[in-house]
Every structure is written in C-alpha cells, then in structure tokens.
Scaffold this motif. Structure first.
Motif, PDB file in Angstrom:
ATOM      1  N   GLY A 215       4.859  -9.981 -10.707  1.00  0.00           N
ATOM      2  CA  GLY A 215       3.815 -10.012 -11.726  1.00  0.00           C
ATOM      3  C   GLY A 215       3.405  -8.616 -12.160  1.00  0.00           C
ATOM      4  O   GLY A 215       3.306  -8.320 -13.354  1.00  0.00           O
TER       5      GLY A 215
ATOM      6  N   SER B  95      -3.615 -13.188  -9.947  1.00  0.00           N
ATOM      7  CA  SER B  95      -3.501 -12.612 -11.279  1.00  0.00           C
ATOM      8  C   SER B  95      -4.201 -11.265 -11.368  1.00  0.00           C
ATOM      9  O   SER B  95      -3.635 -10.285 -11.850  1.00  0.00           O
ATOM     10  CB  SER B  95      -4.076 -13.580 -12.309  1.00  0.00           C
ATOM     11  OG  SER B  95      -3.917 -13.068 -13.612  1.00  0.00           O
TER      12      SER B  95
ATOM     13  N   ARG C 154       8.218 -15.477  -8.077  1.00  0.00           N
ATOM     14  CA  ARG C 154       6.846 -15.104  -7.712  1.00  0.00           C
ATOM     15  C   ARG C 154       6.820 -14.357  -6.383  1.00  0.00           C
ATOM     16  O   ARG C 154       7.609 -14.613  -5.491  1.00  0.00           O
ATOM     17  CB  ARG C 154       5.973 -16.345  -7.606  1.00  0.00           C
ATOM     18  CG  ARG C 154       5.733 -17.004  -8.927  1.00  0.00           C
ATOM     19  CD  ARG C 154       4.761 -18.156  -8.814  1.00  0.00           C
ATOM     20  NE  ARG C 154       4.846 -18.943 -10.035  1.00  0.00           N
ATOM     21  CZ  ARG C 154       5.074 -20.242 -10.064  1.00  0.00           C
ATOM     22  NH1 ARG C 154       5.209 -20.927  -8.952  1.00  0.00           N
ATOM     23  NH2 ARG C 154       5.144 -20.865 -11.217  1.00  0.00           N
TER      24      ARG C 154
END
Length: 184
Positions: free
Chosen positions: A113, A145, A108
């Motif tokens: 992402g 996100s 991460r």
C-alpha cells in the motif's frame, strides 16, 4: 507482495468486472461499501472512463498484473467536498486527493500500500504542476490505510467528523497531508 515496481494505467470498461470482484473482497468491501452490479459500476466509473468526470481512476500494476486501484482528483473540482472538509482542515489551494484500494489479497501486506501510494503521488506531481499538496481523509478506524499513508510520507494534520464511505462507520476521520517536495 509486489513483483517489481508499481506502474499505473487508466481504468477501462473491460476492467469493470475485475473492479467489481475487488469491491466484493471482504477487506475492500468493509471500507468502500460500493454496489458491484454491472449497472452500478458503469454508473460510477463510466464517466471517468469517458473523461466526463474530473477524477482519474487508474489501476496499479506490479509485474504487469493489476492489483489495486487509485483515484486522483483536484479537491476544488468538488465544491461540496471542500465545504465538508473546511470545518475540519484548511484545504490547501490546488490540493489533490486520492482514494485507493488493494484488490488482490495476495499483494496486501509487506508495504504494498505504501509503495503504491508513494509511486502514485510521485506520478501526480508532473501531471498536476499547480498542485502543491495531496490531502487524504481516511476513516479513523481504517488503521491499515492511514499507516500506509504514513509510510508513504504523509503527515496527520487533523481529525474530525466527515461523511463515512460506509454508513456503518462513525464520522470520525483522520486527515493526512503530503506537500510537494522542493524541485518537483
């Protein structure tokens, strides 16, 4: 951190224990709120593995190591979902949607992402030639996100109430859209 380009392979039953571990990771569990018993994982992901569910679930890998999961589906294959989305945003004909997570904490950050999302969407265009866009709703509170979507080229097109994945969340969602690039 990513250890090379992002690649994908279909989820298998042998991956369900790994998926269960990922779904128990605190950051993933916060947004997915998914039961992780072997029976629940089989019930939810077994049909995808068997090819009887219209969605596809793939593992994202870097350097040959699985680090995340991405689910892809035609929104029209789920009429009840179209009904829920339509008051908030017009669903483009043939649109795909995706759900995703990064399960390995050490991967991460640092753009993993966004790289995973961009690679997955690029993989989607030739596989779904009828799809002209990808529409992704995200809980408004899941800032990481929706920022990953923005870094992957998605544009916010709407905000509104949708059923949250985690019942502790309010219905507030943001919706992001990415159109197929010309010539793809």
């Amino acid at each position: 951190m990513l250890d090379g380009p992002v690649t994908f392979r279909p989820l298998t039953r042998a991956d369900l224990p790994l998926l269960g571990r990922w779904l128990e990771e605190p950051l993933v569990a916060r947004w997915w709120a998914h039961e992780t018993s072997p029976e629940a994982l089989e019930a939810d992901f077994g049909p995808v593995v068997d090819g009887t569910d219209p969605a596809e679930v793939l593992l994202a890998l870097t350097g040959g190591r699985p680090f995340g999961l991405v689910q892809r589906y035609r929104i029209a294959d789920f009429p009840e979902y179209v009904e829920e989305l339509e008051p908030v945003v017009a669903v483009p004909p043939g649109a795909l949607s995706i759900d995703y997570l990064i399960g390995e904490p050490d991967v991460r950050g640092g753009g993993a992402g966004a790289a995973m999302l961009a690679a997955f969407v690029a993989d989607s265009w030739p596989r779904y030639p009828e799809a002209g866009s990808v529409l992704v709703p995200v809980a408004a509170g899941n800032v990481a996100s929706w920022r990953a979507l923005e870094r992957a080229g998605f544009v916010r097109v709407a905000e509104g109430p949708l059923t949250p994945d985690n019942p502790v969340d309010p219905p507030d969602h943001v919706l992001y859209l990415l159109h197929r690039p010309p010539g793809r």
